[in-house]
Design a protein around this motif. Structure first.
Motif, PDB file in Angstrom:
ATOM      1  N   ALA A  97      72.403  46.433  10.867  1.00  0.00           N
ATOM      2  CA  ALA A  97      73.835  46.382  10.578  1.00  0.00           C
ATOM      3  C   ALA A  97      74.676  46.599  11.827  1.00  0.00           C
ATOM      4  O   ALA A  97      75.883  46.359  11.813  1.00  0.00           O
ATOM      5  N   ASP A  98      74.058  47.046  12.897  1.00  0.00           N
ATOM      6  CA  ASP A  98      74.765  47.355  14.142  1.00  0.00           C
ATOM      7  C   ASP A  98      75.432  46.096  14.699  1.00  0.00           C
ATOM      8  O   ASP A  98      74.751  45.145  15.100  1.00  0.00           O
ATOM      9  N   GLU A  99      76.759  46.065  14.723  1.00  0.00           N
ATOM     10  CA  GLU A  99      77.493  44.892  15.171  1.00  0.00           C
ATOM     11  C   GLU A  99      77.298  44.635  16.666  1.00  0.00           C
ATOM     12  O   GLU A  99      77.538  43.535  17.149  1.00  0.00           O
ATOM     13  N   SER A 100      76.887  45.645  17.426  1.00  0.00           N
ATOM     14  CA  SER A 100      76.678  45.423  18.859  1.00  0.00           C
ATOM     15  C   SER A 100      75.475  44.522  19.109  1.00  0.00           C
ATOM     16  O   SER A 100      75.351  43.923  20.183  1.00  0.00           O
ATOM     17  N   MET A 101      74.561  44.424  18.123  1.00  0.00           N
ATOM     18  CA  MET A 101      73.402  43.534  18.242  1.00  0.00           C
ATOM     19  C   MET A 101      73.835  42.147  17.775  1.00  0.00           C
ATOM     20  O   MET A 101      73.439  41.660  16.722  1.00  0.00           O
ATOM     21  N   ASN A 102      74.709  41.512  18.561  1.00  0.00           N
ATOM     22  CA  ASN A 102      75.362  40.299  18.108  1.00  0.00           C
ATOM     23  C   ASN A 102      74.571  39.028  18.388  1.00  0.00           C
ATOM     24  O   ASN A 102      75.017  37.943  18.057  1.00  0.00           O
ATOM     25  N   ILE A 103      73.438  39.144  19.048  1.00  0.00           N
ATOM     26  CA  ILE A 103      72.577  37.980  19.235  1.00  0.00           C
ATOM     27  C   ILE A 103      71.422  38.096  18.246  1.00  0.00           C
ATOM     28  O   ILE A 103      70.583  38.990  18.349  1.00  0.00           O
ATOM     29  N   ARG A 104      71.421  37.230  17.284  1.00  0.00           N
ATOM     30  CA  ARG A 104      70.379  37.252  16.260  1.00  0.00           C
ATOM     31  C   ARG A 104      70.132  35.813  15.807  1.00  0.00           C
ATOM     32  O   ARG A 104      70.992  34.952  15.945  1.00  0.00           O
ATOM     33  N   TYR A 105      68.973  35.586  15.230  1.00  0.00           N
ATOM     34  CA  TYR A 105      68.541  34.218  14.953  1.00  0.00           C
ATOM     35  C   TYR A 105      68.082  34.062  13.496  1.00  0.00           C
ATOM     36  O   TYR A 105      67.563  34.999  12.887  1.00  0.00           O
ATOM     37  N   LEU A 106      68.257  32.834  12.991  1.00  0.00           N
ATOM     38  CA  LEU A 106      67.708  32.430  11.701  1.00  0.00           C
ATOM     39  C   LEU A 106      66.713  31.308  11.955  1.00  0.00           C
ATOM     40  O   LEU A 106      67.059  30.286  12.565  1.00  0.00           O
ATOM     41  N   LEU A 107      65.484  31.493  11.513  1.00  0.00           N
ATOM     42  CA  LEU A 107      64.445  30.479  11.667  1.00  0.00           C
ATOM     43  C   LEU A 107      64.054  29.925  10.311  1.00  0.00           C
ATOM     44  O   LEU A 107      63.811  30.691   9.369  1.00  0.00           O
ATOM     45  N   CYS A 108      63.983  28.617  10.232  1.00  0.00           N
ATOM     46  CA  CYS A 108      63.482  27.959   9.020  1.00  0.00           C
ATOM     47  C   CYS A 108      62.035  27.581   9.256  1.00  0.00           C
ATOM     48  O   CYS A 108      61.716  26.815  10.170  1.00  0.00           O
ATOM     49  N   ASN A 109      61.148  28.105   8.439  1.00  0.00           N
ATOM     50  CA  ASN A 109      59.721  27.799   8.538  1.00  0.00           C
ATOM     51  C   ASN A 109      59.452  26.485   7.805  1.00  0.00           C
ATOM     52  O   ASN A 109      59.355  26.454   6.584  1.00  0.00           O
ATOM     53  N   ALA A 110      59.369  25.407   8.584  1.00  0.00           N
ATOM     54  CA  ALA A 110      59.080  24.083   8.023  1.00  0.00           C
ATOM     55  C   ALA A 110      57.728  23.581   8.513  1.00  0.00           C
ATOM     56  O   ALA A 110      57.493  22.377   8.575  1.00  0.00           O
ATOM     57  N   ASP A 111      56.836  24.508   8.855  1.00  0.00           N
ATOM     58  CA  ASP A 111      55.503  24.159   9.344  1.00  0.00           C
ATOM     59  C   ASP A 111      54.557  24.024   8.154  1.00  0.00           C
ATOM     60  O   ASP A 111      53.631  24.824   7.985  1.00  0.00           O
ATOM     61  N   GLU A 112      54.809  23.043   7.337  1.00  0.00           N
ATOM     62  CA  GLU A 112      54.128  22.893   6.040  1.00  0.00           C
ATOM     63  C   GLU A 112      52.741  22.287   6.245  1.00  0.00           C
ATOM     64  O   GLU A 112      52.561  21.080   6.128  1.00  0.00           O
ATOM     65  N   MET A 113      51.743  23.133   6.503  1.00  0.00           N
ATOM     66  CA  MET A 113      50.387  22.635   6.759  1.00  0.00           C
ATOM     67  C   MET A 113      49.368  23.129   5.743  1.00  0.00           C
ATOM     68  O   MET A 113      48.173  22.926   5.925  1.00  0.00           O
ATOM     69  N   GLU A 114      49.818  23.774   4.671  1.00  0.00           N
ATOM     70  CA  GLU A 114      48.879  24.172   3.621  1.00  0.00           C
ATOM     71  C   GLU A 114      48.328  22.924   2.949  1.00  0.00           C
ATOM     72  O   GLU A 114      49.086  22.082   2.465  1.00  0.00           O
ATOM     73  N   PRO A 115      47.004  22.728   2.939  1.00  0.00           N
ATOM     74  CA  PRO A 115      46.454  21.540   2.276  1.00  0.00           C
ATOM     75  C   PRO A 115      46.949  21.424   0.831  1.00  0.00           C
ATOM     76  O   PRO A 115      47.076  22.413   0.121  1.00  0.00           O
TER      77      PRO A 115
END
Length: 448
Positions: free
Chosen positions: A86-104
């Motif tokens: 919640a710390d606003e000073s940590m203003n660099i953050r990322y959202l990753l979408c896992n689209a590595d769909e390799m499950e047979p």
């Protein structure tokens, strides 16, 4: 894989009220581009989230909806979002979408990316606002060439329309979205291996803690969600928690709908958006049409190659995590495989374990050495050259590579089908022992 196998009447039944993921799909399976997506109420939820809701309110809405990860693990999405600092000073953050769909036997995310790219973009935009993430990456399986082209084109449309970039929709929120294609490794589906690969490192899972929410991409707070998970977010924000919960069948502990499928020698293999809690029999018989003429169902897997085998009598199990757990395995991705009566389980497992052994990152000893060992035994049994104790060794490997005994969940998923196959079809493994085969080759006794 498209929804082309669904009858026209079934396609006509899709609506925003009952099929939040797929109601916008075109019958010709072409991508829904920006103009059409907007005509179908696209980005209305993003406008609401960015202009009328605080970030904490979006997180709480998703948490209240009960949305769980759709990649196979089923972790509550809102809870995962709440782990971000919640710390606003940590203003660099990322959202990753896992689209590595390799499950047979899994192709659900491919459908969404190739035909509804803006649904994923909108879901990521809303999620990034909730997480206060200024940059997002879609980590895409390298073999999904068409998906990469379509996603990049859709991102270009969104940028040109002011839906990505600076001051989106006049909200003051900035968000940049990029597509990153991987090099084709199954282990990248594990979130920390994905992060390592994105950074240009070898795709090995990381030790946890620290978790990605605290130390993720380039040491910054990071959230990783699956494609289908993110595609659920716009409808939840737009239509509310109570509506979303009402979609599932009574008795289901999971809420909303799920992309489910059936492959194998069924009459109409395909992919459908269905409510959680439907009986597997409904998916198998009503959607997939049952087995083709001349084949009968021997067993089935409920959600990818890393889930245990079930028998035909288990088709009455409800398709949600708890329902499938009651019959001894996991729901996984929800895309089932029908194994017909012509298939020998030893050969089927040998094929599966060769894949899992090849895709091991080699980071921990049980997985690195245990999976090739299982392949060696299965090959011998398939040739009829198995030795006494081989079946017991396989059972020991199932235990030794089980949950909590390896660095990540790769090996436990890989050996789960072995344990269930031995449980239900032990005689097929015993037939591969050299002793059994030498006895069969002896000259028959002369009649008295």
């Amino acid at each position: 894989m498209t929804l082309a196998s669904i009858s026209p009447a079934n396609r006509a039944q899709r609506s925003a009220e009952t099929h939040p993921l797929t109601w916008r799909l075109r019958d010709d399976a072409e991508p829904v581009w920006l103009d059409e997506y907007r005509r179908k109420n696209g980005y209305a939820a993003a406008r609401k989230a960015l202009n009328d809701m605080a970030a904490a309110d979006i997180v709480q809405t998703v948490k209240d909806s009960g949305l769980k990860g759709r990649g196979g693990a089923g972790f509550p999405t809102g809870v995962k979002w709440g782990l971000m600092p919640a710390d606003e000073s940590m203003n660099i953050r990322y959202l990753l979408c896992n689209a590595d769909e390799m499950e047979p036997n899994t192709w659900k995310d491919r459908l969404l990316m190739e035909q509804l790219p803006h649904l994923l973009i909108e879901g990521m935009l809303i999620s990034a606002r909730a997480l206060k993430a200024y940059r997002g990456y879609i980590f895409l399986r390298g073999e999904y060439v068409d998906a990469a082209r379509i996603l990049n084109q859709a991102i270009g449309e969104a940028k040109a329309a002011g839906l990505l970039g600076k001051n989106i929709l006049g909200s003051g929120f900035d968000f940049e979205l990029l597509v990153h294609t991987g090099a084709g490794r199954y282990i990248c589906g594990e979130e920390t291996a994905l992060i390592n690969s994105l950074e240009g490192r070898r795709a090995n899972p990381r030790s946890k803690p620290p978790f990605p929410a605290a130390v993720g991409v380039w040491g910054k707070p990071t959230c990783v969600n699956n494609v289908e998970t993110l595609c659920n977010v716009p409808a939840i924000v737009n239509d509310g928690v109570d509506w979303y919960k009402s979609l599932a069948r009574p008795g289901s502990e999971d809420h909303g709908t799920k992309l489910m499928g059936f492959s194998g020698k069924v009459k109409t293999p395909g992919l459908w958006e269905l409510p959680f809690g439907i009986p597997a029999r409904e998916l198998f018989e009503d959607c997939a049409g049952g087995m083709r003429e001349g084949y009968s169902l021997k067993c089935w897997q409920p959600g990818g190659a890393g889930t245990g085998f079930l028998l035909p009598e288990h088709l009455d199990a409800a398709m949600y995590a708890g329902g499938i757990a009651k019959v001894g395995t996991r729901m996984g991705t929800g895309l089932a495989l029908a194994v017909d009566d012509s298939i020998n389980m030893v050969g089927l497992l040998r094929n599966m374990e060769e894949f899992f052994a090849r895709e091991s990152c080699g980071w921990c000893t049980p997985c690195r050495d245990g999976l090739p060992w299982s392949v060696k035994i299965l090959r011998a049994l398939e040739r009829g050259e198995g030795q006494p104790g081989d079946i017991e060794t396989l059972e020991q490997l199932v235990n030794q590579l089980g949950p909590g005994r390896t660095f990540c969940a790769h090996a436990p998923g890989a050996v789960e089908p072995i344990g269930s196959a031995i449980k239900y079809f032990r005689h097929e493994f015993e037939a591969g022992l050299a002793q059994a085969n030498s006895a069969e080759r002896q000259e028959p006794a002369l009649p008295v």
